[in-house]
Structures are given as C-alpha cells and as structure tokens.
Design a protein around this motif. Structure first.
Motif, PDB file in Angstrom:
ATOM      1  N   GLU A 125       0.820  -1.219   0.000  1.00  0.00           N
ATOM      2  CA  GLU A 125       0.000   0.000   0.000  1.00  0.00           C
ATOM      3  C   GLU A 125       0.849   1.262   0.000  1.00  0.00           C
ATOM      4  OE1 GLU A 125      -2.557  -0.267   3.356  1.00  0.00           O
ATOM      5  OE2 GLU A 125      -4.105  -1.424   2.312  1.00  0.00           O
ATOM      6  N   GLN A 129       1.420   4.282  -3.119  1.00  0.00           N
ATOM      7  CA  GLN A 129       1.109   5.705  -2.974  1.00  0.00           C
ATOM      8  C   GLN A 129       2.269   6.586  -3.453  1.00  0.00           C
ATOM      9  OE1 GLN A 129      -1.863   7.031  -2.108  1.00  0.00           O
ATOM     10  NE2 GLN A 129      -2.607   4.917  -2.117  1.00  0.00           N
ATOM     11  N   LYS A 130       3.481   6.059  -3.404  1.00  0.00           N
ATOM     12  CA  LYS A 130       4.656   6.832  -3.806  1.00  0.00           C
ATOM     13  C   LYS A 130       4.982   6.680  -5.286  1.00  0.00           C
ATOM     14  CE  LYS A 130       6.935   6.527   0.716  1.00  0.00           C
ATOM     15  NZ  LYS A 130       8.150   6.081   1.449  1.00  0.00           N
ATOM     16  N   GLY A 239      -8.476   6.012  -6.554  1.00  0.00           N
ATOM     17  CA  GLY A 239      -7.150   5.453  -6.751  1.00  0.00           C
ATOM     18  C   GLY A 239      -7.043   4.470  -7.896  1.00  0.00           C
TER      19      GLY A 239
END
Length: 281
Positions: A125, A129-130, A239
């Motif tokens: 996770e 996100q990065k 997302g």
C-alpha cells in the motif's frame, strides 16, 4: 544516472516490464535487494558506463524488502533521478495467472493464491502511494504492456494518466472476468441475418454502417460516452487508473465489435487513452 524501480503485485507483469526496459537500453537487475542499490549506483558512477538502470524490487525479497524506504531516501539525498513503476491487476486476473502457472504465491506458500494477493496488497500500500507510474495490466497483453511502458518512460507521463480498456465479446462464450462496466448490444438489429454481412465483422465499414444507421444505436452510444466520461473522475478519486468497458452481443462478431470501435474512436478524439480488444474474433 536514471533509475527505475519496478514493483507491484506478483503476476502483474514485472518480468515483462524489466524485459522492456532492457530492450530500451536499461541495465536491469531482477529481485534486487534494496540495500544494494546504493552500492550499485556508486559502482556505476565510477566509470562503469551505466547511465540508466532498472531494478525489480518486490516482496520476494522477504525482510530485505523493508529496506526499500531507506533506499529511496538515500537516492533522494544523492539527487539520483529515480522513478517508481507500480504494476497491478484485478484479483481475479492475478489468481487466474497463478493458476495457469501452478506456482505458489510468494506471500502464501502452500496456501491459496487469494490469501497471498490480499497480504501482498496490504504490504505494498505505502509504495503504491509513492509510485510515479501505475499501470493496470488486467486487460493488457505483453505487446500492449511493453508499448505502455515505453510511452511513459520516454514521454514522462505520470500516474494520473487514465486508460479506458475497451473489449467486445460474445455472450455465448461467457462474460469477460475483467469487466467493470458491461453494455448489452443485443437490442440492436443483427447484421448476422443480412446475407451480405453475415460473414463480415464489426471491423468492416459495411457492418458498422448497418449497425450505426439505427437511431437507437446512435442515441445509445451518446449515452455510453457520457456515462464513461462521467465515471472517470470518480475512478481516479478512488485510486484507480483504468476502467474496463465491455460490449456484448450474441457471437461477439458484429454489433459488439462495432460499438467497441465507435467508443474507442470517440474517446480517443476526446483525448483519452484507450486500449481495444475484440475477444471473440
């Protein structure tokens, strides 16, 4: 020195991704321990002639994977030009790919693939996100994935670039497992029953003209385009980086193929990225 970190879900296509980078002239290392990346960069900068490198770093590294954040921080301090490429796919497609290879999932040896996918997604996770680039490979074949990687690497397109995957299919062969949205085209008059069109497909202009000459087909496609373009911002908000839209008719040769082609053309003209597949041709 340019560095691309390839990571993501097992079965999502990381091996194909690293092969693609290698074809583009990157020096590539699969299953690279994060702690060794800094040493590799230092070695490369000492006259070894390596200007761009790609590393696959994922959960196969076990506890060594936990060093990835430290690795990224070190590269940032050293002003290394690095990007993170994250690959993913739907749970059903990942499970199918694993079942085809009959291999254990690295996060669930001896257990079900489903459990492994769930654990891996949780573990990844933070790195997702990065990520600078996120590619959903659910509806991509090897050639399409390679083309997409080449495009984002050479053009520098970021992870907010959305793709609509469009597919036609025949209901007699079953529903596509990757579909997010399915439109039934069986209400439109069937070219199959027109003698001159029966043996043609929706890739033929004559079939397309027959299907789209009906006012209901034109109205329907206007509504489909409006629906898809309305949904995209909300998928991004959740997302997601892709939306799979499928059109079905009886055999998957005429009406569904025509509508898939029409949607692909219209979304492309509107500046959206698309992929197109006619499953049952």
């Amino acid at each position: 020195m340019k560095v691309i970190i390839v990571t993501g879900l097992s079965g999502a296509g990381k091996t194909r991704a690293i092969d693609c980078l290698e074809d583009m002239g990157y020096y590539c290392v699969d299953n690279m321990p994060p702690a060794l990346v800094k040493n590799f960069i230092e070695l490369s900068q000492n006259g070894k002639g390596i200007e761009q490198a790609g590393f696959v770093i994922d959960v196969r590294g076990g506890e060594m994977f936990e060093d990835l954040n430290d690795c990224l921080e070190e590269m940032a301090k050293e002003n290394v030009d690095y990007k993170i490429l994250f690959l993913e796919a739907t749970d059903r497609v990942l499970a199918r790919r694993y079942n085809e290879t009959r291999r254990d999932h690295p996060m669930a040896p001896g257990e079900s693939v489903t459990k492994g996918i769930k654990r891996e997604k949780k573990k990844l996770e933070a790195i997702r996100q990065k990520a600078d680039y996120v590619i959903d490979t659910t509806s991509l074949n090897n050639a399409q994935l390679a083309k997409e990687i080449e495009r984002i690497v050479t053009e520098g397109k970021g992870n907010r670039t959305f793709v609509v995957n469009i597919m036609s299919f025949g209901y007699k062969n079953g529903m596509p497992i990757s579909a997010d949205v399915v439109f039934d085209a069986r209400f439109i008059p069937n070219p199959y029953y027109v003698k001159s069109l029966k043996n043609l497909t929706g890739n033929n202009r004559k079939v397309q003209n027959f299907v789209m000459k009906h006012e209901i087909a034109q109205t329907f496609m206007d509504e489909v385009v409006n629906t898809i373009e309305t949904l995209i911002p909300y998928y991004k908000q959740e997302g997601k980086y892709s939306l799979s839209v499928c059109f079905g008719c009886t055999g998957g040769h005429h009406r569904s193929v025509t509508l898939a082609n029409v949607l692909n053309d219209r979304l492309s003209r509107d500046g959206l990225r698309t992929t197109l597949e006619h499953r049952d041709l």
